[in-house]
Design a protein around this motif. Sequence first.
Motif, PDB file in Angstrom:
ATOM      1  N   VAL A 301       0.843  -1.201   0.000  1.00  0.00           N
ATOM      2  CA  VAL A 301       0.000   0.000   0.000  1.00  0.00           C
ATOM      3  C   VAL A 301       0.878   1.250   0.000  1.00  0.00           C
ATOM      4  O   VAL A 301       0.623   2.204  -0.742  1.00  0.00           O
ATOM      5  N   ALA A 302       1.922   1.252   0.843  1.00  0.00           N
ATOM      6  CA  ALA A 302       2.798   2.428   0.927  1.00  0.00           C
ATOM      7  C   ALA A 302       3.494   2.690  -0.407  1.00  0.00           C
ATOM      8  O   ALA A 302       3.584   3.834  -0.858  1.00  0.00           O
ATOM      9  N   ARG A 303       3.997   1.633  -1.041  1.00  0.00           N
ATOM     10  CA  ARG A 303       4.684   1.828  -2.322  1.00  0.00           C
ATOM     11  C   ARG A 303       3.743   2.398  -3.380  1.00  0.00           C
ATOM     12  O   ARG A 303       4.133   3.245  -4.174  1.00  0.00           O
ATOM     13  N   ARG A 304       2.518   1.928  -3.360  1.00  0.00           N
ATOM     14  CA  ARG A 304       1.555   2.375  -4.377  1.00  0.00           C
ATOM     15  C   ARG A 304       1.095   3.805  -4.113  1.00  0.00           C
ATOM     16  O   ARG A 304       1.079   4.647  -5.009  1.00  0.00           O
ATOM     17  N   GLU A 305       0.684   4.087  -2.881  1.00  0.00           N
ATOM     18  CA  GLU A 305       0.036   5.361  -2.582  1.00  0.00           C
ATOM     19  C   GLU A 305       1.022   6.505  -2.378  1.00  0.00           C
ATOM     20  O   GLU A 305       0.668   7.665  -2.582  1.00  0.00           O
ATOM     21  N   LEU A 306       2.249   6.199  -1.954  1.00  0.00           N
ATOM     22  CA  LEU A 306       3.216   7.255  -1.651  1.00  0.00           C
ATOM     23  C   LEU A 306       4.339   7.323  -2.677  1.00  0.00           C
ATOM     24  O   LEU A 306       5.385   7.937  -2.430  1.00  0.00           O
ATOM     25  N   ALA A 307       4.121   6.710  -3.826  1.00  0.00           N
ATOM     26  CA  ALA A 307       5.150   6.682  -4.869  1.00  0.00           C
ATOM     27  C   ALA A 307       5.653   8.079  -5.257  1.00  0.00           C
ATOM     28  O   ALA A 307       6.863   8.250  -5.497  1.00  0.00           O
ATOM     29  N   PRO A 308       4.800   9.129  -5.331  1.00  0.00           N
ATOM     30  CA  PRO A 308       5.318  10.457  -5.717  1.00  0.00           C
ATOM     31  C   PRO A 308       6.398  10.999  -4.788  1.00  0.00           C
ATOM     32  O   PRO A 308       7.177  11.872  -5.184  1.00  0.00           O
ATOM     33  N   LEU A 309       6.470  10.496  -3.553  1.00  0.00           N
ATOM     34  CA  LEU A 309       7.483  10.997  -2.616  1.00  0.00           C
ATOM     35  C   LEU A 309       8.872  10.441  -2.913  1.00  0.00           C
ATOM     36  O   LEU A 309       9.872  10.972  -2.407  1.00  0.00           O
ATOM     37  N   THR A 310       8.947   9.382  -3.706  1.00  0.00           N
ATOM     38  CA  THR A 310      10.250   8.750  -3.943  1.00  0.00           C
ATOM     39  C   THR A 310      11.189   9.627  -4.766  1.00  0.00           C
ATOM     40  O   THR A 310      12.393   9.364  -4.818  1.00  0.00           O
ATOM     41  N   ALA A 358       3.658  17.200  -6.637  1.00  0.00           N
ATOM     42  CA  ALA A 358       4.022  15.783  -6.740  1.00  0.00           C
ATOM     43  C   ALA A 358       2.796  14.889  -6.916  1.00  0.00           C
ATOM     44  O   ALA A 358       2.805  13.951  -7.722  1.00  0.00           O
ATOM     45  N   PHE A 359       1.721  15.171  -6.177  1.00  0.00           N
ATOM     46  CA  PHE A 359       0.559  14.278  -6.176  1.00  0.00           C
ATOM     47  C   PHE A 359      -0.545  14.734  -7.126  1.00  0.00           C
ATOM     48  O   PHE A 359      -1.393  13.922  -7.512  1.00  0.00           O
ATOM     49  N   GLY A 360      -0.577  16.014  -7.467  1.00  0.00           N
ATOM     50  CA  GLY A 360      -1.572  16.521  -8.398  1.00  0.00           C
ATOM     51  C   GLY A 360      -2.996  16.323  -7.912  1.00  0.00           C
ATOM     52  O   GLY A 360      -3.317  16.511  -6.729  1.00  0.00           O
ATOM     53  N   ALA A 361      -3.862  15.878  -8.829  1.00  0.00           N
ATOM     54  CA  ALA A 361      -5.299  15.769  -8.533  1.00  0.00           C
ATOM     55  C   ALA A 361      -5.603  14.693  -7.503  1.00  0.00           C
ATOM     56  O   ALA A 361      -6.707  14.676  -6.939  1.00  0.00           O
TER      57      ALA A 361
END
Length: 387
Positions: A301-310, A358-361
């Motif tokens: 879940v973390a990899r999918r949802e927080l990917a823009p932070l990488t 980073a996350f947009g919409a």
Amino acid sequence: MNARQRVPVAGEDGLRRAELAALMRPALPALVDGIVTEVWRAVPVYARPGSYGRVTRHGVECAVALFVDLVQDPMAPRDELYETCRRLGAGEAHEGRTLDDLQAAYRVGTRVGWHWIMRLGRRHQLSSATMARLAEMLFGYADELARMSIRGHREALDGTQAGLRRRLLRLVTGPGTVPDELLTELAAAAGWPVPPEVVAVAVEEPSDVSWGPDVLADVDAQHPYLLLPAPVDALCVSRLGTRVAVGPPTEPGAAAHSLRWARAALRLAADGALPDVPVTWCAEHLTTLWLLLDEHLTDQVARRELAPLTQFPDRTRRRLGETLLSWLQNGGNSEKIAVDLSVHPQTVRYRVRQLKQAFGARLEDPDARFAMQTALRASGLRTAQSR
């Protein structure tokens, strides 16, 4: 044997657990033959033709195979071998015999196994640290198998009611659903008044506390636990004198769920993810348990949802993660976020601009916001657990 043991640790002799187990497996057939031969020589009763000899060989094969499985994975399932050991003990009781011969057989098997491990260590030049870990594991393992046989012998001798109560406890806390009619019948035979609701209590260390007929207990098991009528108070479980975790209340037929949560809470309390208190109440930590019970899924879940932070450096990523969580929790209010994080509101606004870029919409999507908040909460709990 402690279920949290890790043998050997990564880096010892350049080997990982799987590599050490791979060194052992090719020699297992010869080890089985050696142990069986020595047991038959030292305890002739087990060399008698027929079922005795077959049972001896089967037990040895299961024991050495599981030992190597545990070297590779300390959480490998033990149930099949433990049931075999219980049956061995019960068989001695049904024959009207003490456990002297069976205990002697365990000692012989342990001695032969240790000599085999020492030869393996010399052949592969294993370090003294690895050999010490293997010795600790082997002798703890032998003690555990002997305890299972003692339990089987005792259950066969007590005939019954105590044995029936332990079997009833394992049934209602095991996999699957117990039909009401079967539960009622077995509970009557075991002298257990079935309550409307029960709670499972996971216990860190074995205990010799005695309980009334309304409590089912297996407090000398590898992972001790009890089943009590709900509700239960802290004074009752504090009698055990060790760290415990109390599962959420359930119907008796669903007690396995209460036990699963209780054991998870006990493990998390030991690891520091939950407060270090004598009694952990699952009902007070349901969200934490939910987020941490499946670590692999939490990572996904973390990899999918927080990917823009990488895309950010580690330090910036941590600060933006903290800001994003506070932004989600405080409805985007910069003043509240600034107080929450002890930073200047201008700093908050700068970080929020970075997050929006980073996350947009996705920041405006309610489902995405919920998933991100869940992932960030889980990440924070995992960080606290590792400290």
